[in-house]
Design a protein around this motif. Structure first.
Motif, PDB file in Angstrom:
ATOM      1  N   VAL A 103       0.868  -1.169   0.000  1.00 21.21           N
ATOM      2  CA  VAL A 103       0.000   0.000   0.000  1.00 21.21           C
ATOM      3  C   VAL A 103       0.903   1.216   0.000  1.00 21.21           C
ATOM      4  O   VAL A 103       1.910   1.246   0.719  1.00 21.21           O
ATOM      5  N   VAL A 104       0.576   2.208  -0.806  1.00 20.12           N
ATOM      6  CA  VAL A 104       1.262   3.493  -0.734  1.00 20.12           C
ATOM      7  C   VAL A 104       0.298   4.496  -0.122  1.00 20.12           C
ATOM      8  O   VAL A 104      -0.923   4.337  -0.213  1.00 20.12           O
ATOM      9  N   ALA A 105       0.843   5.503   0.511  1.00 16.86           N
ATOM     10  CA  ALA A 105      -0.004   6.502   1.156  1.00 16.86           C
ATOM     11  C   ALA A 105       0.729   7.825   1.237  1.00 16.86           C
ATOM     12  O   ALA A 105       1.959   7.861   1.332  1.00 16.86           O
ATOM     13  N   HIS A 106      -0.033   8.883   1.180  1.00 17.59           N
ATOM     14  CA  HIS A 106       0.508  10.197   1.484  1.00 17.59           C
ATOM     15  C   HIS A 106      -0.575  11.009   2.162  1.00 17.59           C
ATOM     16  O   HIS A 106      -1.738  10.606   2.204  1.00 17.59           O
ATOM     17  N   ASN A 107      -0.188  12.110   2.725  1.00 19.48           N
ATOM     18  CA  ASN A 107      -1.140  12.952   3.434  1.00 19.48           C
ATOM     19  C   ASN A 107      -1.353  14.262   2.677  1.00 19.48           C
ATOM     20  O   ASN A 107      -0.530  14.670   1.854  1.00 19.48           O
ATOM     21  N   HIS A 108      -2.480  14.880   2.950  1.00 20.50           N
ATOM     22  CA  HIS A 108      -2.789  16.221   2.454  1.00 20.50           C
ATOM     23  C   HIS A 108      -2.924  17.128   3.673  1.00 20.50           C
ATOM     24  O   HIS A 108      -3.983  17.163   4.311  1.00 20.50           O
ATOM     25  N   PHE A 168       4.396  -5.130 -13.629  1.00 19.44           N
ATOM     26  CA  PHE A 168       5.594  -5.640 -14.289  1.00 19.44           C
ATOM     27  C   PHE A 168       6.417  -6.503 -13.329  1.00 19.44           C
ATOM     28  O   PHE A 168       6.984  -7.514 -13.724  1.00 19.44           O
ATOM     29  N   MET A 169       6.444  -6.103 -12.053  1.00 13.11           N
ATOM     30  CA  MET A 169       7.239  -6.812 -11.051  1.00 13.11           C
ATOM     31  C   MET A 169       6.463  -7.938 -10.372  1.00 13.11           C
ATOM     32  O   MET A 169       6.994  -8.605  -9.488  1.00 13.11           O
ATOM     33  N   ASP A 170       5.197  -8.141 -10.732  1.00 16.49           N
ATOM     34  CA  ASP A 170       4.334  -9.143 -10.095  1.00 16.49           C
ATOM     35  C   ASP A 170       4.183  -8.914  -8.591  1.00 16.49           C
ATOM     36  O   ASP A 170       4.180  -9.859  -7.789  1.00 16.49           O
ATOM     37  N   ILE A 171       4.053  -7.656  -8.224  1.00 21.27           N
ATOM     38  CA  ILE A 171       3.771  -7.274  -6.841  1.00 21.27           C
ATOM     39  C   ILE A 171       2.439  -6.527  -6.878  1.00 21.27           C
ATOM     40  O   ILE A 171       2.241  -5.647  -7.707  1.00 21.27           O
ATOM     41  N   ASN A 172       1.531  -6.882  -5.994  1.00 21.87           N
ATOM     42  CA  ASN A 172       0.184  -6.322  -6.024  1.00 21.87           C
ATOM     43  C   ASN A 172       0.090  -4.998  -5.261  1.00 21.87           C
ATOM     44  O   ASN A 172       0.319  -4.964  -4.048  1.00 21.87           O
ATOM     45  N   CYS A 173      -0.250  -3.929  -5.969  1.00 19.08           N
ATOM     46  CA  CYS A 173      -0.520  -2.647  -5.318  1.00 19.08           C
ATOM     47  C   CYS A 173      -1.973  -2.681  -4.847  1.00 19.08           C
ATOM     48  O   CYS A 173      -2.897  -2.598  -5.648  1.00 19.08           O
ATOM     49  N   VAL A 174      -2.166  -2.817  -3.556  1.00 19.98           N
ATOM     50  CA  VAL A 174      -3.495  -2.993  -2.974  1.00 19.98           C
ATOM     51  C   VAL A 174      -4.268  -1.681  -2.934  1.00 19.98           C
ATOM     52  O   VAL A 174      -5.466  -1.658  -3.187  1.00 19.98           O
ATOM     53  N   ASP A 175      -3.592  -0.581  -2.616  1.00 20.87           N
ATOM     54  CA  ASP A 175      -4.298   0.696  -2.492  1.00 20.87           C
ATOM     55  C   ASP A 175      -3.310   1.856  -2.438  1.00 20.87           C
ATOM     56  O   ASP A 175      -2.120   1.667  -2.173  1.00 20.87           O
ATOM     57  N   HIS A 176      -3.830   3.025  -2.719  1.00 23.04           N
ATOM     58  CA  HIS A 176      -3.154   4.294  -2.461  1.00 23.04           C
ATOM     59  C   HIS A 176      -4.107   5.067  -1.567  1.00 23.04           C
ATOM     60  O   HIS A 176      -5.237   5.336  -1.951  1.00 23.04           O
ATOM     61  N   VAL A 177      -3.649   5.378  -0.370  1.00 23.18           N
ATOM     62  CA  VAL A 177      -4.485   6.042   0.624  1.00 23.18           C
ATOM     63  C   VAL A 177      -3.983   7.462   0.825  1.00 23.18           C
ATOM     64  O   VAL A 177      -2.786   7.688   0.959  1.00 23.18           O
ATOM     65  N   ILE A 178      -4.912   8.402   0.833  1.00 23.32           N
ATOM     66  CA  ILE A 178      -4.598   9.788   1.175  1.00 23.32           C
ATOM     67  C   ILE A 178      -5.180  10.048   2.557  1.00 23.32           C
ATOM     68  O   ILE A 178      -6.376   9.837   2.780  1.00 23.32           O
ATOM     69  N   LEU A 179      -4.343  10.487   3.486  1.00 24.25           N
ATOM     70  CA  LEU A 179      -4.790  10.781   4.843  1.00 24.25           C
ATOM     71  C   LEU A 179      -4.921  12.270   5.077  1.00 24.25           C
ATOM     72  O   LEU A 179      -4.117  13.061   4.582  1.00 24.25           O
TER      73      LEU A 179
END
Length: 137
Positions: free
Chosen positions: A83-88, A112-123
């Motif tokens: 999961v990637v995340a950033h804040n506002h 491409f890397m066969d790694i699952n990006c589950v979500d991008h969360v903005i906090l």
């Protein structure tokens, strides 16, 4: 290079946006409303959190993200998903066009890397936005 994995995980079955936001709030530095930061939660195939990192720090309205460094981290811990995340800091939950463009780039690299990006969360201080929940992932 050497690598040894332990059986310990930080959090088990982080499989929905509510849980992701909860884990992120636990690990986020005290500057949620001060400056923009970018985090990664590295997970195994069961969505158990293996580790997390504050990858990038920016200013009040943006931070620079180097996608290569995200995948360097994920590969080093043998992550199957993330999961990637950033804040506002300003409190606006709506993703910018730059947020959407970055997410597309990360997802493309992940496939491409066969790694699952589950979500991008903005906090924000009192809420969160999930790209996955909104159908943008």
């Amino acid at each position: 290079v050497s690598y040894k994995r332990t059986s310990e995980t930080i959090e088990k079955r982080v499989d929905c946006a509510d849980k992701m936001a909860g884990v992120l709030r636990k690990v986020w530095n005290d500057d949620l409303e001060y400056r923009e930061s970018f985090y990664v939660l590295a997970m195994n195939h069961n969505c158990d959190v293996l580790g997390y990192a504050e990858m990038f720090k920016g200013g009040v309205t943006c931070t620079v993200v180097d996608v290569r460094m995200i995948f360097q981290l994920l590969l080093s811990v043998n992550a199957a998903s993330f999961v990637v995340a950033h804040n506002h800091p300003g409190g606006v939950l709506r993703p910018s066009w730059q947020d959407k463009e970055l997410t597309e780039k990360i997802v493309k690299c992940a496939k491409f890397m066969d790694i699952n990006c589950v979500d991008h969360v903005i906090l924000t201080a009192d809420s969160y936005y999930s790209f996955s929940n909104e159908g943008l992932l």
